[in-house]
Design a protein around this motif. Sequence first.
Motif, PDB file in Angstrom:
ATOM      1  N   THR A 173     -34.533 -22.203 -16.728  1.00  8.53           N
ATOM      2  CA  THR A 173     -33.247 -22.882 -16.853  1.00  8.53           C
ATOM      3  C   THR A 173     -32.630 -23.205 -15.500  1.00  8.53           C
ATOM      4  O   THR A 173     -32.124 -24.305 -15.288  1.00  8.53           O
ATOM      5  N   ASN A 174     -32.660 -22.261 -14.583  1.00  5.74           N
ATOM      6  CA  ASN A 174     -32.064 -22.495 -13.261  1.00  5.74           C
ATOM      7  C   ASN A 174     -32.734 -23.666 -12.556  1.00  5.74           C
ATOM      8  O   ASN A 174     -32.066 -24.510 -11.957  1.00  5.74           O
ATOM      9  N   GLU A 175     -34.048 -23.719 -12.624  1.00  6.42           N
ATOM     10  CA  GLU A 175     -34.774 -24.805 -11.980  1.00  6.42           C
ATOM     11  C   GLU A 175     -34.511 -26.127 -12.683  1.00  6.42           C
ATOM     12  O   GLU A 175     -34.490 -27.180 -12.054  1.00  6.42           O
ATOM     13  N   LEU A 176     -34.307 -26.080 -13.991  1.00  8.33           N
ATOM     14  CA  LEU A 176     -34.003 -27.302 -14.721  1.00  8.33           C
ATOM     15  C   LEU A 176     -32.659 -27.875 -14.282  1.00  8.33           C
ATOM     16  O   LEU A 176     -32.531 -29.082 -14.058  1.00  8.33           O
ATOM     17  N   ILE A 177     -31.668 -27.023 -14.113  1.00 11.73           N
ATOM     18  CA  ILE A 177     -30.354 -27.492 -13.659  1.00 11.73           C
ATOM     19  C   ILE A 177     -30.439 -27.987 -12.219  1.00 11.73           C
ATOM     20  O   ILE A 177     -29.821 -28.984 -11.852  1.00 11.73           O
ATOM     21  N   LYS A 178     -31.237 -27.311 -11.394  1.00 11.01           N
ATOM     22  CA  LYS A 178     -31.430 -27.796 -10.024  1.00 11.01           C
ATOM     23  C   LYS A 178     -32.110 -29.162 -10.031  1.00 11.01           C
ATOM     24  O   LYS A 178     -31.777 -30.028  -9.225  1.00 11.01           O
ATOM     25  N   SER A 179     -33.044 -29.369 -10.956  1.00  6.76           N
ATOM     26  CA  SER A 179     -33.715 -30.663 -11.047  1.00  6.76           C
ATOM     27  C   SER A 179     -32.746 -31.756 -11.458  1.00  6.76           C
ATOM     28  O   SER A 179     -32.810 -32.874 -10.946  1.00  6.76           O
ATOM     29  N   VAL A 180     -31.848 -31.438 -12.369  1.00  2.00           N
ATOM     30  CA  VAL A 180     -30.842 -32.422 -12.779  1.00  2.00           C
ATOM     31  C   VAL A 180     -29.911 -32.741 -11.609  1.00  2.00           C
ATOM     32  O   VAL A 180     -29.560 -33.903 -11.389  1.00  2.00           O
ATOM     33  N   SER A 181     -29.520 -31.721 -10.844  1.00  5.10           N
ATOM     34  CA  SER A 181     -28.658 -31.984  -9.690  1.00  5.10           C
ATOM     35  C   SER A 181     -29.410 -32.795  -8.629  1.00  5.10           C
ATOM     36  O   SER A 181     -28.814 -33.646  -7.967  1.00  5.10           O
ATOM     37  N   LEU A 182     -30.717 -32.556  -8.474  1.00  8.62           N
ATOM     38  CA  LEU A 182     -31.505 -33.362  -7.540  1.00  8.62           C
ATOM     39  C   LEU A 182     -31.605 -34.809  -8.008  1.00  8.62           C
ATOM     40  O   LEU A 182     -31.537 -35.738  -7.201  1.00  8.62           O
ATOM     41  N   LEU A 183     -31.758 -34.990  -9.309  1.00 11.17           N
ATOM     42  CA  LEU A 183     -31.825 -36.342  -9.857  1.00 11.17           C
ATOM     43  C   LEU A 183     -30.504 -37.072  -9.644  1.00 11.17           C
ATOM     44  O   LEU A 183     -30.477 -38.236  -9.232  1.00 11.17           O
ATOM     45  N   LEU A 184     -29.405 -36.380  -9.885  1.00 14.37           N
ATOM     46  CA  LEU A 184     -28.088 -36.972  -9.659  1.00 14.37           C
ATOM     47  C   LEU A 184     -27.868 -37.247  -8.171  1.00 14.37           C
ATOM     48  O   LEU A 184     -27.301 -38.280  -7.798  1.00 14.37           O
ATOM     49  N   ALA A 185     -28.337 -36.342  -7.316  1.00 14.61           N
ATOM     50  CA  ALA A 185     -28.224 -36.554  -5.864  1.00 14.61           C
ATOM     51  C   ALA A 185     -29.026 -37.785  -5.447  1.00 14.61           C
ATOM     52  O   ALA A 185     -28.570 -38.587  -4.630  1.00 14.61           O
TER      53      ALA A 185
END
Length: 145
Positions: free
Chosen positions: A69-81
Motif C-alpha cells: 500500500t505504501n508503495e502504491l501511494i508513492k507511485s500515485v504521488s510520483l504519477l501526479l508529480a
Amino acid sequence: MRWLFLILFFLYIYIEISVFVAVANSIGVLLALICIIATSVLGLSLVKSQGLKNLVIMQQKMAANENPTNELIKSVSLLLAGLLLSIPGFFTDILGALLLLSPVQRFLVKRIVPKINIKTYQSNSHNNRNSNEIIEGEFTHKNDE
C-alpha cells in the motif's frame, strides 16, 4: 460546482503568470523559458527513475505476500508529480518537486493509508482448502457447433 472549477482554473492561471513574470523580470525571459523546459525534462526523468525503483519494491513486497500500500501511494504521488512537472510553469514545477520529496510522500502515506479500507488476498492455493485434498471428476469437451 462548475463555478468553483472555473474560479480555481483562473486562479491557477493568474498564479502561473504572476510567478513567470516575477522570475522573467529577475533572470530574463529567455532564461526563464529555458528553466521551465529544463525542469520539465529533469523532473520527468527523475519521476521515471523513482517510479521504476518503486515498481521493483512493489513487486518484491507482493512476491513476499506483504502489503504494498505504501508503495502504491508513492507511485500515485510520483504519477501526479510527473503530470505537474510536464505542465509548463514554475508553480506546477514547485508542486511537482514537492511531491517528489520523501518527507512529503511519507506524510501522504501517513494521512491516506489509515483512511483506506484495504483487503489483501493471497494468490496461493492453500487459502481455503487443505493441500492434501484431492478432487476427482470427469469432463467432456463439447464443440460450439
